[in-house]
Design an enzyme around this catalytic site. Structure first.
Site, PDB file in Angstrom:
ATOM      1  N   SER A  95     -44.965  24.576 -31.705  1.00  0.00           N
ATOM      2  CA  SER A  95     -44.325  25.382 -32.442  1.00  0.00           C
ATOM      3  C   SER A  95     -44.358  26.841 -32.095  1.00  0.00           C
ATOM      4  O   SER A  95     -43.453  27.257 -31.085  1.00  0.00           O
ATOM      5  CB  SER A  95     -45.100  25.618 -33.967  1.00  0.00           C
ATOM      6  OG  SER A  95     -44.212  26.150 -34.769  1.00  0.00           O
ATOM      7  N   ASP A 238     -38.093  29.533 -35.143  1.00  0.00           N
ATOM      8  CA  ASP A 238     -39.380  29.414 -34.388  1.00  0.00           C
ATOM      9  C   ASP A 238     -39.063  28.406 -33.161  1.00  0.00           C
ATOM     10  O   ASP A 238     -37.956  27.672 -33.233  1.00  0.00           O
ATOM     11  CB  ASP A 238     -40.686  29.016 -35.005  1.00  0.00           C
ATOM     12  CG  ASP A 238     -40.340  27.886 -35.896  1.00  0.00           C
ATOM     13  OD1 ASP A 238     -39.269  27.365 -36.081  1.00  0.00           O
ATOM     14  OD2 ASP A 238     -41.643  27.255 -36.232  1.00  0.00           O
ATOM     15  N   ASP A 240     -39.984  25.406 -32.753  1.00  0.00           N
ATOM     16  CA  ASP A 240     -39.599  23.862 -32.795  1.00  0.00           C
ATOM     17  C   ASP A 240     -38.666  23.677 -34.005  1.00  0.00           C
ATOM     18  O   ASP A 240     -38.265  22.528 -34.356  1.00  0.00           O
ATOM     19  CB  ASP A 240     -40.961  23.150 -33.113  1.00  0.00           C
ATOM     20  CG  ASP A 240     -41.844  23.197 -34.599  1.00  0.00           C
ATOM     21  OD1 ASP A 240     -41.617  24.486 -34.979  1.00  0.00           O
ATOM     22  OD2 ASP A 240     -42.377  22.589 -34.858  1.00  0.00           O
ATOM     23  N   ASP A 242     -38.569  24.320 -37.337  1.00  0.00           N
ATOM     24  CA  ASP A 242     -38.864  23.931 -38.758  1.00  0.00           C
ATOM     25  C   ASP A 242     -38.995  25.227 -39.780  1.00  0.00           C
ATOM     26  O   ASP A 242     -38.981  24.906 -40.919  1.00  0.00           O
ATOM     27  CB  ASP A 242     -40.124  22.855 -38.865  1.00  0.00           C
ATOM     28  CG  ASP A 242     -41.375  24.012 -38.570  1.00  0.00           C
ATOM     29  OD1 ASP A 242     -41.252  24.801 -37.935  1.00  0.00           O
ATOM     30  OD2 ASP A 242     -42.491  23.288 -38.510  1.00  0.00           O
TER      31      ASP A 242
END
Length: 450
Positions: A95, A238, A240, A242
């Site tokens: 992440s 960010d 990843d 999400d």
């Protein structure tokens, strides 16, 4: 012993994450699953992605489960594809962590993050090393998936008012942080008729543009570009993807609680129900939700906890104050691209600028500080703190939250550092500073006595 942290298994590549360790992770997950289960697996853009991925895949195949590799994709895209086509999912991502880190995040068959009790079952297999290793003819199949990213974008488009957004021809500055959203968010915005100015939208696992955490200090170029181009808004993901953080038309960085409140108000104005959020969220959220006849349900801090509670109570919306918003009609998980599409829909329908909408929300001041506390003292300090706060209006869902008429203070132990965190919010800066100092002293006394 614990293997999983608050959001999957994370570690430094070459130190914590070695090929042997990762293969054991794959074996543990595979042994937890039924034989011939179909595992959907994707990665973010980190340069260690292939090394981590194939080590985990080796363990999975050796345990007799099948792997469908959808390659680089945002975590919510992996979750959606898992729900539609798999029995289980794995996102190889750390992440917002620095590029030397990577992670293994497990996804349940319904597309949600794996609950803690299931992680514990995998941990038990991992530490006991009671792996299921099949013979040569029962080794799992490895295939590459086809259209996960396209399917993900299509799912978002089906759940928003595309024509209203197209009619506005928004000018948008997009910062993908060189992460997984490089393959999805620019194309989503173009499909929505936006003029897109891109920053850090080429995939690069070294994150040369800036660190992948969308903090104010990492988004200075985004703020500058919004101001310089006269854009309607800026959007940052960010690593990843999400989460989504926004910059308004005046070039103001908007903390995630602003977006959470803005979208919640839009949702509850059109449909009444329950909104789920952690105890660390702003009072502005509760204020707007109550105004429209709906209610807020609080949970411990953590996206998987919020998502599970949303399923349990059939919530209409949920999310965290860090830019992670959850739209259950699409996916019961944080989704940065769905958040950006919904904010564009709100702008299109309102006919107002983002700055005007934000300024119309209830205004609160916030502060976050920490107090040192040895890990072995944390539990005892919490008991002493609760005793000292008897007679006050408190909530003990996660640590201790003290509630006043127009303010609150949350005191909770860190899960990763030898500290207690203090979060506070009030209607004025003067009141905020007063209550922070008051409860900081009470906490320090509790830590001393522990």
């Amino acid at each position: 012993m614990r293997l999983f942290g608050t959001n999957g298994i994370r570690g430094r590549v070459g130190e914590d994450f070695t090929p042997e360790f990762l293969t054991k992770i794959g074996l543990a997950i595979g042994s937890y699953l039924p034989r011939s289960a179909n595992v959907i697996l994707g990665t973010d853009t980190r340069i260690s992605g292939d090394m981590v991925k194939f080590a985990v895949i080796s363990g999975l195949l050796a345990s007799g489960v099948n792997v469908v590799d959808i390659e680089i994709a945002p975590t919510p895209a992996i979750q959606l594809y898992t729900r539609e086509h798999g029995d289980f999912g794995i996102a190889i991502t750390a992440s917002h962590n620095p590029p030397e880190f990577n992670g293994v995040k497990c996804i349940a068959g319904d597309g949600t993050e794996l609950p803690r009790e299931e992680e514990e079952r995998i941990e038990k297999i991992f530490f006991s090393e009671k792996f299921r290793i099949v013979n040569w003819e029962d080794v799992g199949d490895y295939t590459k998936g086809g259209n996960a990213r396209e399917e993900y974008i299509r799912s978002i488009l089906q759940r928003i008012d595309v024509e209203s957004i197209k009619n506005k021809n928004f000018k948008v500055v997009l910062d993908c942080a060189n992460g997984a959203s490089c393959f999805t968010s620019p194309y989503l915005l173009e499909t929505l008729g936006c003029k897109v100015i891109t920053l850090n939208c080429q995939p690069d696992g070294r994150f040369p543009g800036h660190e992948s955490e969308p903090k104010p200090e990492n988004l200075r170029n985004l703020v500058s570009m919004v101001k310089a181009t006269g854009a309607d808004l800026g959007i940052a993901h960010d690593g990843d993807a999400d989460r989504a953080i926004f910059v308004d038309d005046r070039g103001r960085y908007l903390y995630g609680d602003k977006t959470l409140t803005l979208v919640a108000e839009y949702v509850v104005r059109n449909k009444s129900g329950i909104v789920v959020t952690p105890v660390s969220s702003s009072l502005s959220l509760e204020e707007v939700v109550k105004k429209h006849g709906s209610r807020v349900l609080y949970t411990k801090v953590g996206a998987p906890i919020v998502a599970r509670k949303m399923i349990e109570v059939k919530a209409i919306f949920g999310g965290e104050e860090n830019g992670g918003l959850i739209f259950p009609e699409h996916l019961v998980a944080r989704d940065g691209a769905m958040a950006l599409a919904k904010v564009l829909e709100i702008l299109a329908k309102s006919g107002k600028k983002l700055s005007q909408l934000i300024d119309s929300l209830p205004q609160y001041y916030q502060k976050k500080i920490s107090v040192r506390c040895a890990n072995e003292k944390k539990e005892r300090a919490l008991d002493i703190l609760k005793e000292k706060l008897k007679g006050e209006r408190i909530n003990t869902i996660d640590g201790v939250k003290i509630m006043g008429e127009s303010w609150w203070v949350l005191i909770r132990p860190s899960g990763t550092e030898p500290i207690y965190r203090i979060y506070a919010e009030a209607k004025s800066e003067e009141e905020l500073n007063t209550i922070v100092e008051r409860y900081k002293k009470i906490l320090e006394d509790a830590v001393r006595e522990a």
